[in-house]
Design an enzyme around this catalytic site. Structure first.
Site, mmCIF file in Angstrom:
data_model
loop_
_atom_site.group_PDB
_atom_site.id
_atom_site.type_symbol
_atom_site.label_atom_id
_atom_site.label_comp_id
_atom_site.label_asym_id
_atom_site.label_seq_id
_atom_site.Cartn_x
_atom_site.Cartn_y
_atom_site.Cartn_z
ATOM 1 N N ASP A 34 7.371 5.947 13.620
ATOM 2 C CA ASP A 34 8.128 5.152 14.533
ATOM 3 C C ASP A 34 9.593 4.903 14.142
ATOM 4 O OD1 ASP A 34 7.471 3.857 12.341
ATOM 5 O OD2 ASP A 34 6.169 2.374 13.410
ATOM 6 N N ASP B 174 1.303 5.076 1.052
ATOM 7 C CA ASP B 174 0.890 6.355 1.961
ATOM 8 C C ASP B 174 1.545 7.616 1.289
ATOM 9 O OD1 ASP B 174 -0.627 4.799 3.530
ATOM 10 O OD2 ASP B 174 1.262 4.261 4.761
ATOM 11 N N ASP C 296 0.943 -1.150 -0.025
ATOM 12 C CA ASP C 296 0.031 0.268 -0.121
ATOM 13 C C ASP C 296 1.054 1.232 0.068
ATOM 14 O OD1 ASP C 296 0.970 0.249 2.782
ATOM 15 O OD2 ASP C 296 -0.535 -1.320 3.174
HETATM 16 P P1 ATP Z 1 3.555 -2.292 6.236
HETATM 17 O O1 ATP Z 1 4.630 -2.756 5.234
HETATM 18 O O2 ATP Z 1 3.264 -3.396 7.024
HETATM 19 O O3 ATP Z 1 2.700 -1.420 5.771
HETATM 20 P P2 ATP Z 1 4.057 0.113 7.126
HETATM 21 O O4 ATP Z 1 5.660 0.861 8.069
HETATM 22 O O5 ATP Z 1 3.686 0.958 5.967
HETATM 23 O O6 ATP Z 1 4.302 -1.339 7.057
HETATM 24 P P3 ATP Z 1 1.413 1.111 7.945
HETATM 25 O O7 ATP Z 1 0.746 0.708 9.058
HETATM 26 O O8 ATP Z 1 1.232 1.112 6.667
HETATM 27 O O9 ATP Z 1 2.871 0.372 8.020
HETATM 28 O O10 ATP Z 1 2.017 2.705 8.388
HETATM 29 C C1 ATP Z 1 2.617 3.687 7.506
HETATM 30 C C2 ATP Z 1 3.587 4.628 8.141
HETATM 31 O O11 ATP Z 1 3.020 5.176 9.091
HETATM 32 C C3 ATP Z 1 4.733 3.831 8.912
HETATM 33 O O12 ATP Z 1 5.645 3.492 7.914
HETATM 34 C C4 ATP Z 1 5.105 4.934 9.726
HETATM 35 O O13 ATP Z 1 5.863 5.733 9.383
HETATM 36 C C5 ATP Z 1 3.788 5.467 10.273
HETATM 37 N N1 ATP Z 1 3.238 4.909 11.455
HETATM 38 C C6 ATP Z 1 2.531 3.693 11.278
HETATM 39 N N2 ATP Z 1 2.034 3.295 12.493
HETATM 40 C C7 ATP Z 1 2.661 4.128 13.426
HETATM 41 C C8 ATP Z 1 2.925 4.213 14.848
HETATM 42 N N3 ATP Z 1 2.089 3.292 15.706
HETATM 43 N N4 ATP Z 1 3.578 5.152 15.316
HETATM 44 C C9 ATP Z 1 4.433 5.869 14.480
HETATM 45 N N5 ATP Z 1 4.299 5.788 13.222
HETATM 46 C C10 ATP Z 1 3.527 5.090 12.526
HETATM 47 MG MG MG Z 2 2.132 0.596 4.763
#
Ligand code: ATP
Ligand code: MG
Length: 459
Positions: A159, A85, A83
């Site tokens: 994070d 963002d 996905d």
């Molecule tokens: P995945 O590959 O599983 O989607 P991801 O890191 O992209 O991992 P997401 O939940 O899609 O996880 O979150 C997108 C972004 O938002 C993260 O990369 C991080 O920058 C931020 N983020 C998500 N959750 C948190 C959190 N609990 N605290 C701080 N930042 C967060």
């Molecule tokens: Mg993600």
């Protein structure tokens, strides 16, 4: 030209007004390190059309817009992000106005979902670092926070350093505020800021550390890992829906087996999957073997791009508990199917509240379990009915795993494998063979009692 300029200033104005006076935070770089995406190996073919369009349109409207977070991290690792963002300085209403199909969602953080065909891009406005408007619970967990800020603040709010990279696909530039590129090259998951403080704000970050380390094959940096064990109990304060999302992501990470072991090693499972203790330490090695096989086959399916169903995974995780109760009841004289039904009810009643499993998956689990004894009935009509069941394939895969781990007769699994590959004539032959051998060994009505896995308690 001037009109266009005014238009973009007008668009920016409300956003500027709501930005709090930004403070320079100690140790936080204001200016990012810049890298060319191409030099870091970003392959534009891995960027979705929808993400590209979202960034383009926001930039055209005069805003800053970047692909951010996990998508940039994955692009740098050569993985196709699942996905995308986008982060921007446009406020949610401004984002919504920029696109034909967009809606504002969320309460804790207001976001915009921008839709292009089947794809949805999550667009978030840069968040401020500190604010009096953040609502916390009694443990320091952030409940609500919609104060917008500058890009460097937004970076510091993320994070891990590798999750705080911004990528502008139009200019092919990566912005790195926290040495994320360096950590990415060293395969390190490092929390931005003080890890204890960050876990207190949001305990889910502990689960994310374990999950992402398993998914990416990264190591959790020492200071990031150290507080986890002592703080693991904070997971109990997180709403079940968020825990469930994390659990699902962990199980779909392609490294679920390692992820769950790690989760348990850190003591994080108490708040979300307490049954892991029962599963991984089960006294019957066949039960441990079954779960290990289920998780590893899930990991293989993920790597092969095949779908995996959460119902199947949770059915596998809970199976040793159900199977044990089933055996107990059956040994005590209950009939096979009612014994299984009762065992399922008992486990669901006692385990479900402790688990963060959404109820809609429970019916899938129940069906997969209840179909197991039906595989033993091999009359033509029963076989045909079973195969028509929507959950047949999952239940069949489940049967194979049970056979592989010595939990049921391998001859039964082999019969079904042969049957599914056979043509009409061969199927008829297989059915008559199965029923002939059953009649010889005592018919279909009298069932042999299943051998208990472990000595039964004295009645
Ligand atoms: P995945 O590959 O599983 O989607 P991801 O890191 O992209 O991992 P997401 O939940 O899609 O996880 O979150 C997108 C972004 O938002 C993260 O990369 C991080 O920058 C931020 N983020 C998500 N959750 C948190 C959190 N609990 N605290 C701080 N930042 C967060
Ligand atoms: Mg993600």
């Amino acid at each position: 030209m001037i009109k266009k300029l005014f238009k973009s200033i007008a668009r920016l104005a409300p956003s500027r007004l709501s930005i709090k006076a930004t403070r320079r935070v100690k140790g936080v770089p204001h200016e990012p390190e810049l890298f060319k995406g191409a030099r870091l190996g970003i392959d534009h073919k891995l960027i979705s059309h929808a993400a590209m369009r979202t960034v383009q349109e926001l930039q055209k409207a005069g805003f800053k817009a970047y692909v951010v977070g996990g998508a940039v991290r994955d692009l740098l690792l050569g993985i196709r992000p699942k996905d995308f963002d986008v982060a921007t300085n446009a406020e949610p209403e401004q984002v919504q106005r920029t696109f034909r199909r967009a809606r504002i969602i969320g309460r804790r953080f207001r976001l915009v979902h921008v839709m292009f065909g089947p794809e949805t891009i999550e667009v978030s406005t840069f968040r401020a670092l500190q604010s009096d408007d953040i609502e916390l619970d009694e443990h320091g967990r952030v409940l609500r926070d919609n104060v917008f800020g500058e890009q460097h603040e937004d970076a510091t709010r993320r994070d891990f350093t590798v999750n705080a990279l911004y990528y502008d696909p139009i200019s092919d530039q990566v912005l790195d505020y926290h040495h994320g590129v360096k950590d990415l090259k060293s395969k390190l998951l490092r929390m931005i800021g003080n890890p204890e403080h960050r876990y207190r704000e949001d305990p889910v970050r502990m689960l994310r550390a374990v999950r992402l380390a398993a998914k990416l094959g990264f190591e959790i940096e020492g200071a990031t890992r150290r507080p986890i064990k002592a703080m693991a109990d904070l997971i109990h304060n997180v709403p079940n829906a968020r825990l469930f999302d994390e659990m699902l992501k962990l199980l779909h990470s392609g490294n679920a087996y390692e992820g769950l072991r790690q989760l348990r090693a850190e003591g994080l499972h108490h708040g979300c999957l307490p049954l892991l203790d029962l599963v991984f330490d089960h006294e019957d090695p066949r039960a441990v073997d079954f779960v290990t096989r289920a998780l590893k086959s899930t990991d293989t399916r993920i790597h092969e791009g095949k779908p995996v169903s959460p119902g199947f995974l949770f059915a596998a995780l809970l199976w040793s508990l159900v199977d044990e109760k089933w055996r107990q009841r059956h040994t005590q004289g209950e009939h096979l199917i009612p014994a299984l039904n009762a065992a399922i009810d008992e486990i669901i009643d006692t385990q479900l509240d402790a688990l963060a499993i959404q109820r809609r998956y429970v019916s899938d689990m129940r069906e997969i379990w209840l179909m197991q004894p039906r595989f033993e009935k091999r009359q033509a009509a029963a076989v045909a009915r079973l195969m028509e069941h929507v959950r047949f394939k999952a239940a069949y895969d489940f049967l194979l795993l049970r056979a592989q781990s010595g939990q049921c007769d391998t001859a039964l699994a082999e019969w079904w494998e042969a049957y599914l590959q056979a043509d009409h004539a061969a199927r008829t032959e297989l059915i008559s063979q199965a029923n002939a051998s059953r009649t010889k060994s005592g018919g279909t009505k009298r069932r042999r009692r299943r051998k208990p896995a472990a000595p039964m308690p004295e009645a």
